[in-house]
Motif scaffolding. Structure first.
Motif, PDB file in Angstrom:
ATOM      1  N   THR A  71       1.684  12.474 -14.459  1.00  0.00           N
ATOM      2  CA  THR A  71       1.242  11.179 -13.900  1.00  0.00           C
ATOM      3  C   THR A  71       2.449  10.297 -13.593  1.00  0.00           C
ATOM      4  OG1 THR A  71      -0.665  11.330 -15.352  1.00  0.00           O
ATOM      5  CG2 THR A  71      -0.321   9.223 -14.282  1.00  0.00           C
ATOM      6  N   ASP A  72       3.385  10.213 -14.553  1.00  0.00           N
ATOM      7  CA  ASP A  72       4.572   9.365 -14.371  1.00  0.00           C
ATOM      8  C   ASP A  72       5.342   9.772 -13.118  1.00  0.00           C
ATOM      9  OD1 ASP A  72       3.877   8.155 -16.696  1.00  0.00           O
ATOM     10  OD2 ASP A  72       5.438   9.068 -17.941  1.00  0.00           O
ATOM     11  N   VAL A  73       5.589  11.076 -13.024  1.00  0.00           N
ATOM     12  CA  VAL A  73       6.392  11.576 -11.887  1.00  0.00           C
ATOM     13  C   VAL A  73       5.685  11.293 -10.567  1.00  0.00           C
ATOM     14  CG1 VAL A  73       7.295  13.677 -10.787  1.00  0.00           C
ATOM     15  CG2 VAL A  73       7.573  13.343 -13.258  1.00  0.00           C
ATOM     16  N   VAL A  74       4.377  11.585 -10.528  1.00  0.00           N
ATOM     17  CA  VAL A  74       3.634  11.400  -9.287  1.00  0.00           C
ATOM     18  C   VAL A  74       3.516   9.908  -8.945  1.00  0.00           C
ATOM     19  CG1 VAL A  74       1.410  11.783  -8.152  1.00  0.00           C
ATOM     20  CG2 VAL A  74       2.404  13.563  -9.566  1.00  0.00           C
ATOM     21  N   ALA A  75       3.378   9.060  -9.966  1.00  0.00           N
ATOM     22  CA  ALA A  75       3.293   7.612  -9.717  1.00  0.00           C
ATOM     23  C   ALA A  75       4.603   7.102  -9.118  1.00  0.00           C
ATOM     24  CB  ALA A  75       2.986   6.880 -11.024  1.00  0.00           C
ATOM     25  N   VAL A  76       5.706   7.557  -9.660  1.00  0.00           N
ATOM     26  CA  VAL A  76       7.013   7.153  -9.127  1.00  0.00           C
ATOM     27  C   VAL A  76       7.155   7.648  -7.680  1.00  0.00           C
ATOM     28  CG1 VAL A  76       9.511   7.510  -9.356  1.00  0.00           C
ATOM     29  CG2 VAL A  76       8.139   6.971 -11.380  1.00  0.00           C
ATOM     30  N   MET A  77       6.682   8.871  -7.437  1.00  0.00           N
ATOM     31  CA  MET A  77       6.738   9.426  -6.074  1.00  0.00           C
ATOM     32  C   MET A  77       5.843   8.616  -5.126  1.00  0.00           C
ATOM     33  SD  MET A  77       8.800  11.858  -6.030  1.00  0.00           S
ATOM     34  CE  MET A  77       9.849  12.022  -7.430  1.00  0.00           C
ATOM     35  N   GLY A  78       4.661   8.235  -5.622  1.00  0.00           N
ATOM     36  CA  GLY A  78       3.736   7.425  -4.815  1.00  0.00           C
ATOM     37  C   GLY A  78       4.378   6.101  -4.440  1.00  0.00           C
ATOM     38  N   GLY A  79       5.031   5.485  -5.434  1.00  0.00           N
ATOM     39  CA  GLY A  79       5.732   4.225  -5.174  1.00  0.00           C
ATOM     40  C   GLY A  79       6.836   4.430  -4.152  1.00  0.00           C
ATOM     41  N   MET A  80       7.525   5.576  -4.275  1.00  0.00           N
ATOM     42  CA  MET A  80       8.628   5.874  -3.357  1.00  0.00           C
ATOM     43  C   MET A  80       8.117   6.020  -1.913  1.00  0.00           C
ATOM     44  SD  MET A  80      11.339   8.971  -3.656  1.00  0.00           S
ATOM     45  CE  MET A  80      10.267  10.195  -2.982  1.00  0.00           C
ATOM     46  N   LEU A  81       6.959   6.652  -1.802  1.00  0.00           N
ATOM     47  CA  LEU A  81       6.364   6.848  -0.478  1.00  0.00           C
ATOM     48  C   LEU A  81       6.174   5.507   0.225  1.00  0.00           C
ATOM     49  CD1 LEU A  81       5.190   9.381   1.030  1.00  0.00           C
ATOM     50  CD2 LEU A  81       2.956   8.580   0.277  1.00  0.00           C
ATOM     51  N   ILE A  82       5.609   4.544  -0.520  1.00  0.00           N
ATOM     52  CA  ILE A  82       5.377   3.215   0.061  1.00  0.00           C
ATOM     53  C   ILE A  82       6.718   2.525   0.325  1.00  0.00           C
ATOM     54  CG2 ILE A  82       4.369   0.913  -0.400  1.00  0.00           C
ATOM     55  CD1 ILE A  82       2.323   3.089   0.226  1.00  0.00           C
ATOM     56  N   ALA A  83       7.641   2.633  -0.633  1.00  0.00           N
ATOM     57  CA  ALA A  83       8.938   1.977  -0.494  1.00  0.00           C
ATOM     58  C   ALA A  83       9.678   2.479   0.745  1.00  0.00           C
ATOM     59  CB  ALA A  83       9.785   2.216  -1.743  1.00  0.00           C
ATOM     60  N   VAL A  84       9.602   3.772   0.985  1.00  0.00           N
ATOM     61  CA  VAL A  84      10.327   4.358   2.122  1.00  0.00           C
ATOM     62  C   VAL A  84       9.590   4.097   3.435  1.00  0.00           C
ATOM     63  CG1 VAL A  84      11.117   6.538   3.146  1.00  0.00           C
ATOM     64  CG2 VAL A  84      11.444   6.122   0.702  1.00  0.00           C
TER      65      VAL A  84
END
Lengths: 276, 280
Positions: free
Chosen positions: A167-180
């Protein structure tokens, strides 16, 4: 009915309620201690443990991935609205990383697994109770706690931290998707920001950030709560198929409350022990 | 190998496995369960049990002799199934004694209760088969849990038990309980109860919810088991016809008290008002 009897009725009600509460608390902790003892003493039901790890761990990966992804994305999206006003969007990674790893990852994973596996445990064991399968185990000199509860208890304790990491890894990736995509941040900048926030609170065992460590430690307790509460309500099921539904509902509600309350107290303890 | 030599090898192997199983079960019996003693297999003496203000059993005294089949009759809620729970040590009496093989099951350590249970087989009202296990795993469950028999030996034993209840092992072993009819479930339940050759068999409403033909089949099985595995049995039922057909003696419970104990013939001849009303 005389006046004294009228006055006695609510008192009796309170008395019965308190006795019932004390009894359930005692039985709940007795089940917990028996499960802990069963985890480290023979007989071990390795096959049942693997089946439960598959049901709780592998079976929950789908919902955990979705939960993590959307939580990370919505965290980034919401915080971006506020942060844009101050030109602080470069700190999105810090916010997403801290929220996901410290709190949202462990708690949301536990709540999702409660809904999926905790209710399943209560329903499955409850159905076994009302169809006399648990009595059948007992008559064959097999301890239902060791056969049914211990494998679920161990499986939940082992699987919850792993699911939380996912969950942690995917949440960080999800945030990254929006950030990028939406905020035009680079991957490097975002990830550096995530790392800095995790490193801020220091390290334990030299390499493990304290936030990550506490984020993995909490799910161990949450796993125990999910399994024991689910199994407890399952074992106490009565009243036929209707009772099975009731047991599943109660298990989910009680586990959710226990998880949220335990999270608060664990956070207090971990801050006191690891950070202060 | 020719088909003939295969048959020969097969029968030889079966003989060897049978001998091994007998030896292992004999060893198991010596280690796990107390030796067969003298006197009644089960004895209830002035047993009382209440749940809150509701009296379930009130001064019940009853004995099951070796090799005997005793049916406990009574209406719904009369306390019939509670007697089985007391014998199994699943419930404890408020007062009185429940002796199994001469030992008071409510006052012995858990290890002895477990050892006593290893001499018992229980057939549940709805069979209580484990939903997630196949018929093979259900019937072989006890052997997998409590013996060190090889898989081949367990399979042999499971096949033998299924044969004993007139089921074709090849056809049912791989099925799940959900795929069985009510009568088949009961028979698998009986096969599971006898797979370890208990000295005491307890039946909880073995014919409830079955059609007359299946009821007769189950009754025939109870009689057959009496002859083939020399077991003492207690059958809890409200089916008078089944009780008379399968039992040496019958006992009648009414509101937690025994109102009659005797042979089926004596029951028919009795002048007791409640017994006559029940029989009517």
């Amino acid at each position: 009915m005389s006046l004294s009897e009228t006055a006695r009725t609510p008192l009796r009600y309170v008395n019965d309620a308190l006795k019932g509460w004390a009894f359930h608390t005692q039985e709940y902790f007795r089940l917990l201690f028996r499960s802990m003892h069963g985890s480290i003493s023979r007989p071990f039901y390795a096959r049942d443990l693997v089946i439960q790890m598959d049901a709780i761990g592998v079976g929950s990966i789908g919902i955990v991935l979705l939960t993590g992804l959307f939580t990370g994305m919505v965290l980034a999206l919401q915080s971006a609205v506020e942060m844009k006003q101050f030109g602080a969007t470069i700190y999105i990674g810090r916010l997403v990383g801290a929220s996901a790893v410290r709190e949202l990852g462990p708690v949301l994973t536990a709540l999702m697994v409660t809904g999926r596996a905790g209710s399943g445990m209560a329903a499955e064991i409850g159905a076994m109770r009302v169809t006399e399968q648990i009595d059948a185990l007992t008559t064959m000199s097999v301890d239902p706690v060791r056969k049914l509860v211990v494998p679920r208890f161990v499986a939940a304790i082992l699987c919850l931290p792993l699911l939380t990491v996912v969950t942690d890894v995917v949440a960080v990736m999800g945030g990254m998707l929006i950030a990028v995509v939406k905020l035009d941040l680079t991957v490097d900048l975002y990830m550096r920001s995530v790392y800095l926030t995790l490193a801020d609170t220091g390290f334990i065992f030299r390499y493990i950030p304290i936030d990550v460590f506490s984020g993995i430690l909490k799910p161990v307790f949450f796993g125990a709560i999910i399994a024991i509460t689910g199994c407890y309500f399952g074992l106490k099921t009565s009243g036929g198929t209707e009772g099975v539904g009731r047991a599943a509902t109660r298990a989910v509600v009680t586990t959710s409350i226990f998880i949220l309350a335990t999270d608060y107290f664990l956070t207090q303890v971990l801050i006191a022990l690891l950070i202060e | 190998m020719t088909p003939d030599s295969l048959d020969l090898w097969d029968s030889q192997m079966r003989r060897e496995i049978r001998a091994e199983v007998r030896k292992a079960l004999a060893n198991l019996g010596q280690e796990a369960a107390p030796p067969e003693g003298e006197g009644p297999v089960v004895e209830l003496e002035d047993v009382c049990l209440s749940y809150g203000e509701h009296t379930v059993l009130d001064g019940v005294s009853l004995a099951l002799q070796r090799g005997e089949t005793l049916s406990v009759l009574g209406g719904s809620g009369a306390g019939k199934s509670t007697i089985l729970r007391l014998i199994l040590g699943l419930s404890l009496p408020d007062s009185g004694e429940v002796r199994v093989e001469g030992k008071d099951i409510s006052h012995v350590p858990l290890t002895q209760v477990l050892a006593l249970r290893r001499n018992m087989g229980m057939v549940f009202q709805e069979a209580a088969l484990f939903d997630s296990l196949t018929v093979y795993d259900n019937v072989g469950f006890y052997l997998h849990e409590h013996t060190h028999l090889s898989e081949g030996e367990i399979e042999f034993r499971v096949r033998e038990s299924l044969g004993l209840v007139d089921l074709e092992p090849e056809q049912v072993m791989g099925l799940l309980p959900a795929e069985l009819s009510g009568g088949m479930k009961k028979r698998v339940g009986i096969a599971r109860a006898v797979v370890h050759r208990p000295r005491l068999l307890l039946y909880d409403e073995p014919t409830s919810g079955l059609d007359p033909i299946t009821t007769r089949t189950i009754n025939d099985l109870i009689l057959k088991l009496q002859g083939e595995i020399e077991v003492s049995s207690i059958v809890v039922t409200h089916d008078i016809r089944s009780a008379f057909r399968t039992s040496n003696r019958v006992a009648l419970l009414f509101e937690g008290s025994l109102v009659f104990v005797g042979s089926p013939e004596e029951m028919v001849a009795t002048e007791d008002e409640y017994v006559r009303e029940f029989l009517r």
